[in-house]
Design an enzyme around this catalytic site. Structure first.
Site, short mmCIF file in Angstrom:
data_model
loop_
_atom_site.label_atom_id
_atom_site.label_comp_id
_atom_site.label_asym_id
_atom_site.label_seq_id
_atom_site.Cartn_x
_atom_site.Cartn_y
_atom_site.Cartn_z
N GLY A 44 59.77 53.73 -28.81
CA GLY A 44 60.21 53.40 -30.16
C GLY A 44 59.51 54.28 -31.18
O GLY A 44 58.54 54.99 -30.87
N GLU A 70 60.64 64.39 -41.52
CA GLU A 70 61.79 65.20 -41.09
C GLU A 70 61.89 65.29 -39.57
O GLU A 70 62.95 65.14 -38.98
CB GLU A 70 61.67 66.61 -41.69
CG GLU A 70 62.76 67.58 -41.27
CD GLU A 70 64.01 67.47 -42.13
OE1 GLU A 70 65.03 68.04 -41.74
OE2 GLU A 70 63.95 66.82 -43.18
#
Length: 268
Positions: free
Chosen positions: A50, A70
């Site tokens: 995760g 990003e």
């Protein structure tokens, strides 16, 4: 009004699951290239464990603008995630761009040329001096100045330096060369011979050395050779019946050679 304010308070600065398709990049993102292998490795880690650190965004009219994260966003897109954990923050346009630039530089997510571009953007977009950038990033001012000098190289040379794997110091050494063709030649040689930084500096130095004109120095032994050559020529002339004579005299400045060849052949 109170309900709206309460709803806003609950959303701002809290982690939410936002649709990835509604998130678009920060226009001041300085990083242009991303290592595909690193992104794949990060995406595999996210798939297994995760996303441990949420991205940061700000609300815009048509979705959300990325403030930081990003690489995480791209890695989640590789996994074809539909949603991503994100924190919505309230910041101005200037602050958003500033945070994006500083985060990329401090996290060392940029290559050295992208870092130089980001530093220049900080100075231009936010009217900052080198001293202010130095303080903001925790770098020395000479370090900032050296990075900015890289941007004096032609764009083609900058790109070639990256493609051939030159490091920052090797690329900065190219600044000593004034012609682009010499820079490109140097990059090829540095990469082909796998030169390190010190060897690169030494190689650049050889390119800067002017080609020395060859100066012919004659010693006394050379003069004797010339003397014998002239004497042989005179002997051939005399054998043909022409009485050529010569005088040979050495002085401090050199050698004087006087030769007289009559225009009429001696009668038999």
């Amino acid at each position: 009004m109170l309900m709206l304010k309460k709803e806003k308070t609950e959303v701002i600065n809290k982690v939410l699951m936002l649709p990835i398709e509604e998130i678009y990049p920060n226009p001041l993102q300085p990083r242009k290239e991303f290592d595909e292998a690193e992104l794949l490795e990060l995406s595999q880690s996210i798939a297994a464990n995760g996303l441990l650190q949420p991205i940061t965004v700000r609300k815009r009219e048509f979705g959300y603008e990325l403030v930081s994260g990003e690489r995480r966003l791209r890695a989640c897109r590789l996994n074809q995630c539909e949603k991503i954990p994100a924190i919505i923050v309230e910041i101005s346009d200037d602050r958003s761009g500033l945070l994006a630039l500083i985060e990329n530089i401090q996290r060392k997510d940029l290559n050295f040329l992208e870092e130089a571009i980001a530093i220049r953007m900080l100075m231009v977009e936010y009217d900052m001096t080198q001293a202010e950038v130095s303080k903001k990033l925790g770098r020395s001012q000479p370090c900032i100045a050296n990075k900015l000098r890289l941007l004096q190289l032609p764009d083609a040379v900058q790109q070639m330096a990256l493609e051939f794997g030159l490091n920052e110091r090797q690329t900065r050494a190219l600044l000593r060369l004034k012609e682009q063709n010499l820079m490109e030649k140097a990059i090829s040689v540095i990469a082909k011979k796998h030169l390190n930084a010190e060897e690169t500096d030494a190689y650049i130095e050889t390119l800067l050395q002017p080609k020395k004109k060859q100066v012919v120095k004659f010693c006394f032994k050379d003069i004797r050779i010339f003397h014998r050559t002239i004497e042989k020529a005179l002997k051939v002339i005399n054998q043909s019946g022409i009485e050529a004579v010569s005088e040979y005299k050495e002085n401090e400045d050199g050698v004087d050679y006087w030769i007289h060849i009559p225009t009429k052949k001696k009668a038999d």
